[in-house]
Design a protein around this motif. Structure first.
Motif, short mmCIF file in Angstrom:
data_model
loop_
_atom_site.label_atom_id
_atom_site.label_comp_id
_atom_site.label_asym_id
_atom_site.label_seq_id
_atom_site.Cartn_x
_atom_site.Cartn_y
_atom_site.Cartn_z
N ARG A 224 0.85 -1.19 0.00
CA ARG A 224 0.00 0.00 0.00
C ARG A 224 0.90 1.25 0.00
O ARG A 224 0.90 2.03 0.95
CB ARG A 224 -0.92 -0.02 1.22
CG ARG A 224 -1.62 -1.37 1.43
CD ARG A 224 -2.50 -1.39 2.65
NE ARG A 224 -3.77 -0.75 2.37
CZ ARG A 224 -4.71 -0.55 3.30
NH1 ARG A 224 -4.49 -0.93 4.55
NH2 ARG A 224 -5.85 0.02 3.00
N PRO A 225 1.67 1.44 -1.07
CA PRO A 225 2.64 2.54 -1.09
C PRO A 225 2.01 3.92 -1.02
O PRO A 225 2.62 4.84 -0.47
CB PRO A 225 3.37 2.33 -2.42
CG PRO A 225 2.40 1.57 -3.28
CD PRO A 225 1.67 0.67 -2.32
N SER A 226 0.80 4.09 -1.55
CA SER A 226 0.18 5.42 -1.53
C SER A 226 -0.14 5.85 -0.11
O SER A 226 0.04 7.03 0.24
CB SER A 226 -1.10 5.41 -2.38
OG SER A 226 -2.04 4.49 -1.87
N ILE A 227 -0.57 4.90 0.73
CA ILE A 227 -0.88 5.23 2.12
C ILE A 227 0.41 5.51 2.89
O ILE A 227 0.50 6.46 3.67
CB ILE A 227 -1.68 4.09 2.78
CG1 ILE A 227 -3.06 3.98 2.13
CG2 ILE A 227 -1.81 4.32 4.28
CD1 ILE A 227 -3.91 2.86 2.69
N THR A 228 1.42 4.67 2.66
CA THR A 228 2.71 4.87 3.33
C THR A 228 3.32 6.21 2.94
O THR A 228 3.86 6.93 3.77
CB THR A 228 3.67 3.72 2.98
OG1 THR A 228 3.07 2.47 3.34
CG2 THR A 228 4.99 3.87 3.74
N LEU A 229 3.22 6.54 1.63
CA LEU A 229 3.75 7.82 1.15
C LEU A 229 3.04 8.98 1.83
O LEU A 229 3.67 10.00 2.14
CB LEU A 229 3.59 7.91 -0.37
CG LEU A 229 4.03 9.23 -1.02
CD1 LEU A 229 5.52 9.48 -0.78
CD2 LEU A 229 3.71 9.22 -2.50
N ARG A 230 1.74 8.83 2.08
CA ARG A 230 1.00 9.91 2.73
C ARG A 230 1.54 10.19 4.12
O ARG A 230 1.57 11.34 4.57
CB ARG A 230 -0.49 9.54 2.80
CG ARG A 230 -1.41 10.70 3.12
CD ARG A 230 -2.85 10.35 2.86
NE ARG A 230 -3.06 9.93 1.48
CZ ARG A 230 -4.25 9.69 0.94
NH1 ARG A 230 -5.34 9.83 1.68
NH2 ARG A 230 -4.36 9.30 -0.30
N CYS A 231 1.99 9.15 4.82
CA CYS A 231 2.59 9.34 6.15
C CYS A 231 3.82 10.23 6.06
O CYS A 231 4.02 11.12 6.90
CB CYS A 231 2.96 7.99 6.76
SG CYS A 231 1.57 6.88 7.05
N PHE A 232 4.64 10.02 5.03
CA PHE A 232 5.87 10.80 4.88
C PHE A 232 5.55 12.24 4.47
O PHE A 232 6.23 13.17 4.91
CB PHE A 232 6.78 10.13 3.86
CG PHE A 232 7.48 8.91 4.37
CD1 PHE A 232 8.68 9.01 5.05
CD2 PHE A 232 6.91 7.66 4.20
CE1 PHE A 232 9.32 7.88 5.54
CE2 PHE A 232 7.54 6.52 4.69
CZ PHE A 232 8.74 6.63 5.36
N LEU A 233 4.53 12.43 3.65
CA LEU A 233 4.15 13.78 3.24
C LEU A 233 3.62 14.59 4.43
O LEU A 233 3.94 15.77 4.58
CB LEU A 233 3.09 13.72 2.13
CG LEU A 233 3.57 13.16 0.79
CD1 LEU A 233 2.40 13.08 -0.20
CD2 LEU A 233 4.70 14.00 0.21
N ILE A 234 2.85 13.93 5.29
CA ILE A 234 2.36 14.61 6.50
C ILE A 234 3.54 14.96 7.40
O ILE A 234 3.56 16.02 8.02
CB ILE A 234 1.34 13.72 7.25
CG1 ILE A 234 0.09 13.52 6.41
CG2 ILE A 234 0.96 14.36 8.59
CD1 ILE A 234 -0.93 12.57 7.03
N ALA A 235 4.54 14.06 7.46
CA ALA A 235 5.72 14.31 8.30
C ALA A 235 6.46 15.56 7.85
O ALA A 235 6.94 16.34 8.67
CB ALA A 235 6.64 13.10 8.27
N ILE A 236 6.54 15.78 6.53
CA ILE A 236 7.20 16.99 6.02
C ILE A 236 6.41 18.22 6.43
O ILE A 236 6.98 19.25 6.84
CB ILE A 236 7.35 16.91 4.49
CG1 ILE A 236 8.30 15.77 4.12
CG2 ILE A 236 7.86 18.24 3.94
CD1 ILE A 236 8.40 15.52 2.63
#
Length: 351
Positions: A224-236
């Motif tokens: 589920r890369p799109s969900i995982t990527l969202r975590c990193f975008l929120i972190a930024i």
């Protein structure tokens, strides 16, 4: 009996809070006096931005649990944000103590330990990664302005190594679980020997089961890369809010050198990350003053900025965490937790 244990835990939290307030009470009074000297407009903006960071992190917890096909309510995520800060402050352990709280809280909701550990590690990994991106940008600014100090570069490499270590654990958990098991089995045997020596029943073998569950959780993140990527975008976005908070505090005391404020934030966060003192107390303040000196900022203004900023990022989450940690399921008795899990399983959320 369980209710008495919970009361004892609450009492321990209150004692810890009173002890911290007593030991740092003079600093708190100095902080209040210093805040009154700054611009109210920029000060309010700074506090609002820092609160925005915590609310974003609450959403980040939601997506971290979604990445391992689990769920957590947004308000529960916000409670964990403040609760983990409180635990990491009273028990400095490179954020491992806070991770334990997340896993224990998730267990009360019926989330397997492997999935909860995966979500907690993803949360910490994304937070650190978001900061590393900001740090690299700041190092680039330093290189082209006042130059990059070798000591800062070394600390930056340590921060990157810590993030790289978390990435390695998660990748190995999903692709080479047997290697992780080789690390955990000696720890399990050591725990068993200690328990036998003290005439206690050794716990059931947990290493293999935990690695299996964590491997499954890591595999879910990859699927589920799109969900995982969202975590990193929120972190930024989280790191951006905190950096903006630092800048607003600086502007409230008449410092408008964006490069200096940008780099001051990175130095403060970097030293707090690698320091072994609680939240980098003492070390962070000295490091930021050195950074400000390179940009020609007056020492009195620099001291006011770092004192107020550290006050916002320490006292605000610490006192809030002392209250909200008691609302996490890790602090509730098992009967209440079972009732909540039953309600959630049936789709009937109770107040």
């Amino acid at each position: 009996m369980k209710g008495n244990v919970r009361k004892i835990l609450i009492g321990v939290v209150i004692i810890i809070v009173l002890a911290v307030v007593f030991m740092r009470g003079d600093q708190l009074r100095d902080l209040i006096r210093t805040v009154q000297e700054g611009s109210p407009f920029f000060m309010v903006l700074a506090i609002a931005l820092q609160l925005g960071k915590y609310f974003l992190q609450g959403a980040q917890y939601v997506w971290c649990f979604k990445s391992v096909q689990s769920s957590i309510r947004y308000l529960d995520g916000v409670k964990l944000v403040f609760g983990t800060f409180f635990v990491n402050t009273i028990a400095p352990s490179l954020n491992l103590a806070g991770t334990t709280l997340v896993v224990d809280d998730a267990a009360k909701r019926g989330v397997p330990a492997g999935q909860a550990t995966g979500a907690a590690l993803l949360m910490q990994l994304s937070i650190d990664s978001g900061f590393v991106i900001i740090m690299l940008l700041a190092f680039g600014v330093l290189s082209f302005t006042v130059g990059l100090e070798p000591g800062w570069l070394l600390l930056g490499l340590i921060a990157i190594a810590l993030v790289g270590g978390l990435v390695t654990v998660m990748v190995l958990g999903g692709t080479r679980p047997h290697l992780v098991l080789k690390v955990l089995l000696p720890i399990q045997r050591l725990v068993e020997r200690i328990m036998v020596r003290f005439k206690r029943t050794p716990p059931k073998p947990w290493a293999e089961n935990t690695v299996k569950q964590f491997s499954q959780a890591a595999a879910l993140m990859v699927r589920r890369p799109s969900i995982t990527l969202r975590c990193f975008l929120i972190a930024i976005a989280v790191s951006t809010c905190e950096m903006a908070c630092f800048c607003m505090v600086g502007m409230s005391f008449g410092v408008f050198n964006i490069q200096a404020l940008f780099c001051g934030y990175v130095v403060a966060t970097l030293f707090a990350m690698v320091s072994f003192t609680p939240q980098g107390v003492g070390v962070v303040e000295a490091a930021v003053l050195v950074a400000f000196t390179l940009f020609g900022i007056d020492q009195a203004a620099g001291m006011a900025i770092i004192m107020v900023y550290r006050g916002i990022v320490f006292w605000l989450p610490f006192l809030t965490g002392a209250i909200l940690i008691q609302r996490t399921r890790a602090f509730r008795d098992d009967d209440h937790g079972k009732a909540k899990r039953t309600d959630e399983a049936s789709g009937q959320e109770q107040p």
